[in-house]
Design an enzyme around this catalytic site. Structure first.
Site, PDB file in Angstrom:
ATOM      1  N   ASP B  77      77.251  26.798  -7.916  1.00  0.00           N
ATOM      2  CA  ASP B  77      77.828  26.830  -9.257  1.00  0.00           C
ATOM      3  C   ASP B  77      79.084  25.970  -9.379  1.00  0.00           C
ATOM      4  O   ASP B  77      79.313  25.326 -10.407  1.00  0.00           O
ATOM      5  CB  ASP B  77      78.163  28.276  -9.659  1.00  0.00           C
ATOM      6  CG  ASP B  77      76.916  29.094  -9.978  1.00  0.00           C
ATOM      7  OD1 ASP B  77      75.804  28.525  -9.974  1.00  0.00           O
ATOM      8  OD2 ASP B  77      77.057  30.301 -10.233  1.00  0.00           O
ATOM      9  N   ARG B 179     103.317  39.567 -23.625  1.00  0.00           N
ATOM     10  CA  ARG B 179     104.071  39.356 -22.381  1.00  0.00           C
ATOM     11  C   ARG B 179     103.119  39.766 -21.280  1.00  0.00           C
ATOM     12  O   ARG B 179     102.692  40.934 -21.224  1.00  0.00           O
ATOM     13  CB  ARG B 179     105.323  40.229 -22.331  1.00  0.00           C
ATOM     14  CG  ARG B 179     106.390  39.748 -23.278  1.00  0.00           C
ATOM     15  CD  ARG B 179     107.759  40.292 -22.890  1.00  0.00           C
ATOM     16  NE  ARG B 179     107.748  41.739 -22.858  1.00  0.00           N
ATOM     17  CZ  ARG B 179     108.440  42.474 -21.985  1.00  0.00           C
ATOM     18  NH1 ARG B 179     109.193  41.878 -21.067  1.00  0.00           N
ATOM     19  NH2 ARG B 179     108.394  43.789 -22.019  1.00  0.00           N
TER      20      ARG B 179
END
Lengths: 296, 296, 296, 296
Positions: B77, B179
Site C-alpha cells: 500500500d 487545542r
C-alpha cells in the site's frame, strides 16, 4: 433565501401525545392566539390530543395538504422525532419549536417563534431533505414488520443478560459476525444522538450516508463504519441467541427479533422535508450543543 | 465483470524509489520475463530507478498513454500511495501487487499475479474512482504550497512540545476552535490508515466524504466529523502558536505551517483510477485486515 | 482538620521563570504586602526571577527549611508542575494559587487566598503525598539521563513522520511490542492531563498506581493499562527506528532516545507534599474541571 | 516457587451446574481416574450435579476443609466465576482448567493438567488473593440484597428503552450525576471482561483498585475512573427513572433496583485464593488473550 412564494395557507400544530409540559401548552396557546388574530388558519393535528385545552379545530392525517400546510412541532427534538413518521408519510413540510433550549432539529425558541414563523410563512426559510431508515424484519421470507426511523435503529440485548450474536451484510456482501451488546444503525440526523454516546462519528445532515456502530463489541477491533445510504444492510440474528433481541426505532421498542430472523435496512423512499429559519447554521448548532470551543 | 475490450497495450511497472526489498525485485523480474514471453510490452516508470537491474526500457511521465497503458505497482500500500500522485496526474489506470500480505489497495499477491494480471489485461477487472485531497497553504492571499494526498492530511505539532491551536471552517462556516495535538483530514481511502488509529470511522471507498478527526483534543467533547467531499475545509493556524506546525501528506512531511497561515482542503479535480481483480470484495479485505469475526 | 500546630515560619513564593502574566505579579504583590503587615516573613524563591519587581528578599534552594517553610506557587497547574521538582527535592510543603480558574493542583483563587493562606499557616489544611516518576535513560548499562516528573513521561515521535517502535516490560516481564505514535506513562496527578486526552482513565490521587497508554497504536486492540506504582517499567526503543524518539517530562522535552536505548521508570523516592485548604474536595474539583453533571 | 509443603489432601472438582460440554466431562473423568490411581482422594462438589456420570463421592460446602482441600474448576473463566462465591465463602484455594483455550483465570489446559496439578499438589504453585465486590442494595435503611461478584457489578437499563439516571458518591463525597445506559463497577479481575469492551482500562490483578465506567453516557465528557478498593461507592437510583434498573453481578441478573433505592459497593471481606501453575506469567496471558504484538 427568499423563494418562490410558497403559499402556506394553514398552520398545523403537533405536540407529543399526552404531552403535559406546561411550556408546550402555553406556546401553543400563544401561537393559536397570534395566528387567529392574523386570520391565518391554525389547526391541531388530531393525535396531539390537546384540542380540549386549545379550542382549535383538529385535522386528521388524510386532510393534510402537503403543498399548502406546514406542520409546526412544539416540544423539542423528541417531539419532532415523533412527528417525523406522519410528516414523511404525508410529505408535509415540518419545522420545530423547542422549549427554550436549542435542539438539533428544533431551532425556534418560544421567545422568537412568532416573528420567525411569520417569516417562514412568507417563504423565508431553509429547506432540507432528511432521509429516514426503512426497517423491515423477516422470518425466512415472511415480512413481520415494516417501519421507519429518523434517527436510528438499535438492535439490543432485550432482556438477555448475555452478549448477542449477529452478522452484518451490506449489499449482499458479508461484512462481519459480531458478539456484542447490540448494534446502532444511524442516519446523519441520528448521528448526534445515541450514536454519538456510543463512539460513532458525527455525519453532516446532507451526507448521503448511514453509520453502523457495534455496541460494546467483545472483539476489541470492531469500529464504526460509514456507508452510502444507497446501500442495503442486512442484519442476521444468529440462531445461537438464547433469547429474542429487541429492536428500537428512534428509542422506542418496536419489536422483538427472534433467532434466525433478519432485518433489512435501507433508505426510506419517503423523505422528511425539514425547515429552518433563514439564519440557521448547522455548525453553530453543533458547536453550541456539544460545547465545542468558539474562541481561541 | 467483462467490459468492452479495453485494449491495454503496455504494462508500466512502478516501485518505490530505491526500494531495496528483495520480493519486489524478484516480482518485477518475474513480470518482465512473463510478459516479454507473451510479447506484451512491459516497461519501467522512470522514477522507480531499478532499470539497471531489470534490463527493461524506461518510460517517462509525459510518454504515458492513459488509454492504453496500465501502471502496475509492486510493493504494498505504501508504494501505491507513492504512485498515486503520478497516476492521478496522468489519469492512467493503476493496480497493485503486494509482497505476500493482503493490502487495502494492493490486492494481487506474487503467487497469483501472473494469471490475475493477464485477466486484467483482457479487460476482466473492477474499476473504481478514488478521490484525492487537494491541499493548499496560504499566507494571507499568497499560495505557498499546493499538493495532493490519497490518504490524508495530518496537521501536527511539528517540533513543538505544546498543544497547537487552530480553527476549522467548512464551506466558510465556522465549526470550532481546537487545542489539540493536531488534526487528521482523511479520504475514504485513508480512513483505514492513521485515521483509524486515531479513533476515526471507516468510510466505505465509494462514500463521497471526508473524515475530520482532532488528535488528542484538550476538550473532551471533540468528536470525529464526516462531511461531503464537495465541501471545502479551511484550517486556520492560530497566531497564538509559538512554533510552526507540520503538514504531513500521506505520512510525508510536506511543509511547515506558520502562525496566521491557513490551509484550504478540498477534493482534487484529478481522480485515481484504481483497478482490482474481478474477485475483489471490499468487505473481505476489511474483515481480514482488521481481524473481524468471520464465523459465529 | 486542625493539626498539631505546624509552625510555618516563612512563606516562600514561587512563580514560573519569566512569567509575565499580570495576575501573577499582582497576586504576589498583594501577598507580600499582606504578610509584611502581619510580620510573617515572605521571600521569593530565587529562580522565579521577579525580585526586581517585588522588592522581597530571595532565598536559594539550599536555604529552604522543609519543616518551617511553605512554598506558595502562584500561577496555575503549569507553575506548580514547574515547582514540583524543587519542592520534592527539598521536601518542602507546597500549595498553589491559581489565576482565577480552579486548577487540579492549585485550589486557592486570588480572591480568597489571603484568608485561606492565613488558615493554612495556622495548620488548618489538608496534606497529601503525591508520587513523582523517576525516569532514567540507559545506553547499554550507562545511565544517560535521570530526571523526575509529577504528571507524565511521554515518549513521542520526535521529528520522525513515522510510527515508532518500542517494547514494554513491567517488573522484567515482557508485556508487548508496540508500533504507535508513542506512549504516555502517567501518575494519578497526571491522569487528568495529557493521559485523559489520549483516552487514559482518571486515577484517584491516592491510588498507588501508574497508567500506561499507547498513543494511536497501529494495533487496534491496544488498551490503557493501570499498574501498581511499586512496579518498574522498562521501555526498550527498537533498533528498527530510523530517527531518535523524543522524551517529554511534564510536557517539556527532556532528551532524545536513540534506537537500542531503554528507559527505566519507577516511583521517585522523593515525594511531593501537596497542601490544600481545609474545604478541598477532590471530586468537586474533578466534576467542575471536567464539566460533569451536578444535578439530576 | 517451592513453598512450605502445603499438604493438600483432597481434590474437589467443580463444574458449572448442568454443564453439558463434552470436554468438561472427559476432563473430569481423566482427573478422577488419574488421581484414583495415585490414591489421592478426588471428590465432586455437590452443586456440580455430575456425580451420576462420574462415579465419585460428592462433598457439600460445609464439609470442605480450606487448609487441605483444593477446588479444581473445569470449564473456563465462566465456570471459575461461578465457583468464586463458594470458594471465597469457604476460603478454599481454587485453580482452573480450561477447555483448550487459555483463560484469564483458568491457566491449565486439558493436555497439561495432570502433570501441572500434581506439581500444584506438591506445593509448587503461585498463589494470589483476588478481591470480590460486596454489593448491597438499600431502600431507605432496609437492606434488600447482599451479594458478591468477582468480576463486576453492572447497573443497566433493565427493560426500559430510556437512559437511566443515577448519582455516584465515593466515600460519601458526591462525584457526579449521570444519564447513561448504565454503569460498570469492576475489580481488576473483571477489568479484562465487560469493562474492557466498554472502554475501561486494564487493571493489574494485584492493583488494589476498582474501575468505574459509565456506559454510553449522554454527556460526552464522562470518563473511566479508577479508585482505591478501600473506598466505598454509593450509587443512588434517581427518582426520575420510570422503570426499575437491573443489577447484574458477574453477568447474571441479581435484582431490580427501584427509583430512590441505592447500592453500596465495597471490597468483600472474604478473598478468593487463586492458584496458578509455577510458570504462570500475567502479562503473557494478557498479550495472548488480547492479541498484542509479541515481536518487533
Amino acid at each position: 433565501m427568499v423563494r418562490d412564494p410558497i403559499s402556506f395557507k394553514r398552520i398545523v400544530l403537533f405536540a407529543r401525545k399526552h404531552h403535559a409540559h406546561r411550556t408546550v401548552l402555553s406556546c401553543m396557546k400563544k401561537l393559536v392566539n397570534h395566528f387567529n388574530t392574523l386570520n391565518i388558519p391554525i389547526l391541531l393535528e388530531v393525535t396531539s390530543s390537546l384540542h380540549y385545552k386549545l379550542n382549535t379545530p383538529v385535522v386528521e392525517q388524510h386532510e393534510l395538504d402537503k403543498s399548502t400546510d406546514i406542520l409546526v412541532v412544539v416540544g423539542g427534538d423528541g417531539s419532532l422525532l415523533s412527528a417525523a413518521s406522519l410528516a414523511s408519510e404525508v410529505g408535509i413540510r415540518i419545522i420545530g419549536i423547542n422549549r427554550g433550549y436549542l435542539g438539533f432539529l428544533t431551532d425556534m425558541t418560544p421567545k422568537t417563534m412568532l416573528a420567525e414563523l411569520e417569516d417562514v410563512l412568507k417563504g423565508q426559510f431553509q429547506e432540507e431533505q432528511r432521509h429516514l431508515l426503512r426497517v423491515r424484519l423477516f422470518d425466512d421470507k415472511t415480512m413481520l414488520m415494516e417501519s421507519r426511523a429518523l434517527n436510528d435503529l438499535v438492535l439490543g440485548r432485550g432482556e438477555s443478560p448475555y452478549l448477542v450474536k449477529f452478522s452484518v451484510l451490506i449489499d449482499n456482501q458479508f461484512v462481519s459476525h459480531y458478539r456484542a451488546d447490540g448494534l446502532i444503525l444511524s442516519t446523519p440526523t441520528g448521528s448526534t444522538a445515541y450514536n454519538l454516546s456510543a463512539g460513532g462519528p458525527i455525519l453532516h445532515p446532507q451526507l448521503q450516508a448511514f453509520a453502523i456502530v457495534p455496541m460494546f463489541s467483545h472483539s476489541l477491533n470492531a469500529r464504526p463504519l460509514v456507508i452510502s445510504n444507497d446501500s442495503s444492510v442486512q442484519i442476521k440474528i444468529s440462531t445461537e441467541n438464547l433469547a429474542p433481541l429487541a429492536i428500537y426505532l428512534d428509542g422506542h421498542q418496536a419489536h422483538l427479533a427472534q433467532s434466525g430472523q433478519y432485518l433489512l435496512v435501507d433508505k426510506h423512499p419517503q423523505l422528511l422535508h425539514l425547515l429552518h429559519p433563514n439564519n440557521y447554521l448547522y455548525y453553530d448548532t453543533l458547536r453550541i450543543k456539544l460545547g465545542w470551543g468558539s474562541k481561541e
